[in-house]
Scaffold this motif. Structure first.
Motif, short mmCIF file in Angstrom:
data_model
loop_
_atom_site.label_atom_id
_atom_site.label_comp_id
_atom_site.label_asym_id
_atom_site.label_seq_id
_atom_site.Cartn_x
_atom_site.Cartn_y
_atom_site.Cartn_z
N ARG A 62 -6.50 -8.47 -15.29
CA ARG A 62 -5.40 -8.45 -14.32
C ARG A 62 -5.95 -8.92 -12.98
N GLN A 63 -5.10 -9.55 -12.24
CA GLN A 63 -5.55 -10.09 -10.96
C GLN A 63 -5.65 -8.99 -9.91
N PRO A 64 -6.65 -9.07 -9.06
CA PRO A 64 -6.76 -8.10 -7.98
C PRO A 64 -5.59 -8.23 -7.00
N ASN A 65 -5.30 -7.13 -6.34
CA ASN A 65 -4.34 -7.16 -5.23
C ASN A 65 -2.94 -7.57 -5.66
N THR A 66 -2.56 -7.20 -6.88
CA THR A 66 -1.23 -7.56 -7.38
C THR A 66 -0.43 -6.33 -7.80
N GLY A 67 -1.01 -5.15 -7.72
CA GLY A 67 -0.35 -3.96 -8.23
C GLY A 67 0.39 -3.17 -7.18
N SER A 68 0.45 -1.88 -7.39
CA SER A 68 1.15 -0.99 -6.46
C SER A 68 0.31 -0.76 -5.22
N PRO A 69 0.95 -0.40 -4.13
CA PRO A 69 0.18 -0.07 -2.92
C PRO A 69 -0.72 1.15 -3.15
N LEU A 70 -1.92 1.09 -2.61
CA LEU A 70 -2.82 2.24 -2.62
C LEU A 70 -3.23 2.44 -1.16
N ILE A 71 -2.67 3.46 -0.56
CA ILE A 71 -2.82 3.63 0.89
C ILE A 71 -3.74 4.80 1.20
N ILE A 72 -4.72 4.53 2.01
CA ILE A 72 -5.56 5.61 2.53
C ILE A 72 -5.29 5.71 4.03
N ASP A 73 -4.83 6.88 4.44
CA ASP A 73 -4.38 7.06 5.82
C ASP A 73 -5.45 7.79 6.62
N PHE A 74 -6.12 7.05 7.48
CA PHE A 74 -7.22 7.64 8.23
C PHE A 74 -6.77 8.65 9.28
N ALA A 75 -5.46 8.77 9.47
CA ALA A 75 -4.98 9.85 10.34
C ALA A 75 -5.32 11.21 9.73
#
Lengths: 275, 250
Positions: free
Chosen positions: B56-69
């Motif tokens: 599978r191609q990178p950067n094509t899926g669901s968002p994966l968010i890490i919130d540094f707040a």
């Protein structure tokens, strides 16, 4: 080294900045629990936060940073002289291994110079290099970098590198409020770990420390490995993790984490090497 | 599919992807273009019973968010994401032992590292408690799990990145206990990096190429890791300031 001048975490949620400001005040007051710990606890079921309660506010004054740097400098003096003498002795090191030791020797000398520069930049004077006794007060009687003593040389190298990793790790928390010093120390810490792994493999050992085993090193080095069998990490007992038994058990669990040593513990380890 | 996919294979080295004949046929079936240059032909392997999932191609899926707040929790989540990637990689490496040309010594090392990375992942998952609720979907474009050099080169990439990531995250950690924990893990990653590098280039300076390890800011680490992650990684409220390490390349 370029140090960006904007305050760290500037772009973060204002609430966090307030927390940090409050924490600075608390540290000045010698408080033992900071509001950032309180904020962590407020986030909910995070077992790791529990361990943060008692230790968060120790040791961040500038004098403390200098103490760390001088202590690191002592360790680097020891390593640098050890490798310089080894590399300078024709025939001591197997020809096939020579690149390994010239590489490490160069690094340790660079570390010495970097630490001296950091100390000077903070307006202090680097401590002078002491004289060393590489027989460790007779524990390695007769060792003097002579041709034919390569096995002892490699054993000492393993002892020094594994010590260095644990020493830097133990001091890192004292640098928590000095990002430049912390970044420098961390970037040296992991290089010491690379050296340690390489020398361990060269000696036919695993690159990582299993349990508290000193492998085939002499008994007087055991302090370097004591406590490496710890399996309680951040409030989590590793033996309770899913798949523990099938995933290498205690051996792998202890290998997966290197443990810190206190300054007193490291001092006890290196004292025999001070002439 | 709005764009026609293309695979260009100039030589056998490019076949270091788990791209089997079946995958190539799939590509052609959707109207894609396969450019197979002569040097590649000899190395085009059959399916040999080893599962070769379609890349599978990178950067094509669901968002994966890490919130540094979230402060330190975000740093641990960031570490958890990287450890998921590493643990998955070495699990695939170990699972392919039967069909790979790794030496017995390689396998012994890689088996240990697989254990360590799975322990790091499971530890962070447990430590994060309710904040562990995300799963990284890795992908390994260009990695041939049957090929020693391909596996070790990828492993070196992951280990060096892990070291630079932990070293760079240190300055954002506010709890001394978390900083110590990161230190406990990073030196093991550095040990891995040295051993893997030495397997690739024995008894050279490769095990520790510089006197100071890299210190990378989280966004630089995320960009590098994104090449192996299907999910679209984003760092919200990423720290705007970064204090460089001695290599001044983070």
């Amino acid at each position: 080294m370029i140090i960006e001048q904007r305050p760290i975490l500037e772009s973060i949620d204002p609430e966090i900045l307030d927390t940090l400001a409050a924490r600075e005040h608390e540290i000045a007051q010698g408080a033992s629990v900071s509001s950032s710990t309180a904020a962590l606890l407020a986030l909910g079921s995070i077992p790791i936060a529990l361990g943060a309660l008692s230790r968060e506010a120790y040791g961040q004054a500038p004098s403390d940073v200098l103490d760390v740097l001088q202590f690191a400098l002592l360790l680097e003096y020891l390593e640098a002289e050890f490798y310089q003498r080894g590399v300078a002795t024709a025939g001591l090191i197997d020809a096939a291994d020579r690149s390994i030791f010239t590489t490490i020797s160069a690094h340790e000398t660079i570390h010495v110079n970097a630490l001296r520069s950091l100390i000077t930049a903070k307006g202090s004077t680097p401590n002078a290099k002491p004289n060393f006794d590489f027989t460790a007060k007779g524990n390695l009687a007769g060792f003097n970098f002579a041709v034919g003593q390569y096995e002892t040389f490699k054993a000492l190298a393993m002892a020094f590198e594994d010590t260095g990793v644990r020493a830097y790790k133990g001091q890192a928390p004292r640098l928590i409020n000095d990002a430049a010093a912390l970044s420098a120390a961390l970037s040296i810490h992991s290089v010491e770990a690379r050296h340690a792994a390489e020398i361990r493999r060269l000696r036919g050992k695993k690159g990582w420390i299993s349990g508290s085993s000193r492998e085939d090193l002499p008994a007087f080095t055991q302090g370097i490995y004591n406590g490496e069998d710890n399996q309680s990490q951040g409030g989590v007992m590793l033996s309770t993790l899913p798949g523990y038994g099938a995933n290498g058990g205690a051996t792998a669990a202890t290998e997966a984490f290197d443990e810190p040593l206190t300054k007193a513990e490291v001092t006890a380890i290196i004292t025999p090497f001070l002439a | 599919m709005s764009q026609r996919p293309t695979i260009t294979i100039p030589d056998a080295g490019m076949l270091a992807t788990p791209r089997t004949r079946r995958d190539i046929l799939k590509l052609l079936a959707v109207g894609g273009t396969l450019v197979l240059l002569p040097a590649a032909l000899a190395a085009c392997a059959d399916d040999n019973g080893v599962t070769q999932p379609q890349t599978r191609q990178p950067n094509t899926g669901s968002p994966l968010i890490i919130d540094f707040a979230k402060g330190d929790i975000a740093v641990l989540q960031f570490a958890y994401a990287l450890e998921q990637l590493e643990a998955d990689f070495y699990t695939k490496v170990v699972n392919a032992f039967g069909s790979s040309n790794l030496t017995a010594d390689d396998k012994s090392v890689l088996q240990d590292i697989k254990y360590h990375e799975v322990i790091h992942r499971e530890f962070l998952k447990a430590a994060l408690g309710s904040a562990n609720d995300f799963t990284v979907t890795p992908t390994y474009p260009g990695v041939n799990f049957n090929d020693r050099r391909s596996v070790l080169t990828a492993a070196k990439t992951f280990e060096d990145l892990g070291v630079a990531a932990y070293n760079g995250a240190g300055q954002y950690i506010k709890s001394t206990d978390f900083l110590t924990l990161a230190g406990k893990i990073v030196s093991v990653e550095a040990r891995h990096a040295a051993v893997i590098s030495d397997l690739l280039s024995p008894k050279t300076s490769a095990f520790a190429p510089t006197a100071f390890d890299d210190v990378f800011r989280p966004s630089k680490v995320a960009s590098a890791a994104q090449g192996f992650i299907v999910d679209k990684v984003s760092l919200n409220n990423a720290p705007g300031t970064f204090v460089q390490g001695p290599n001044n390349n983070g």
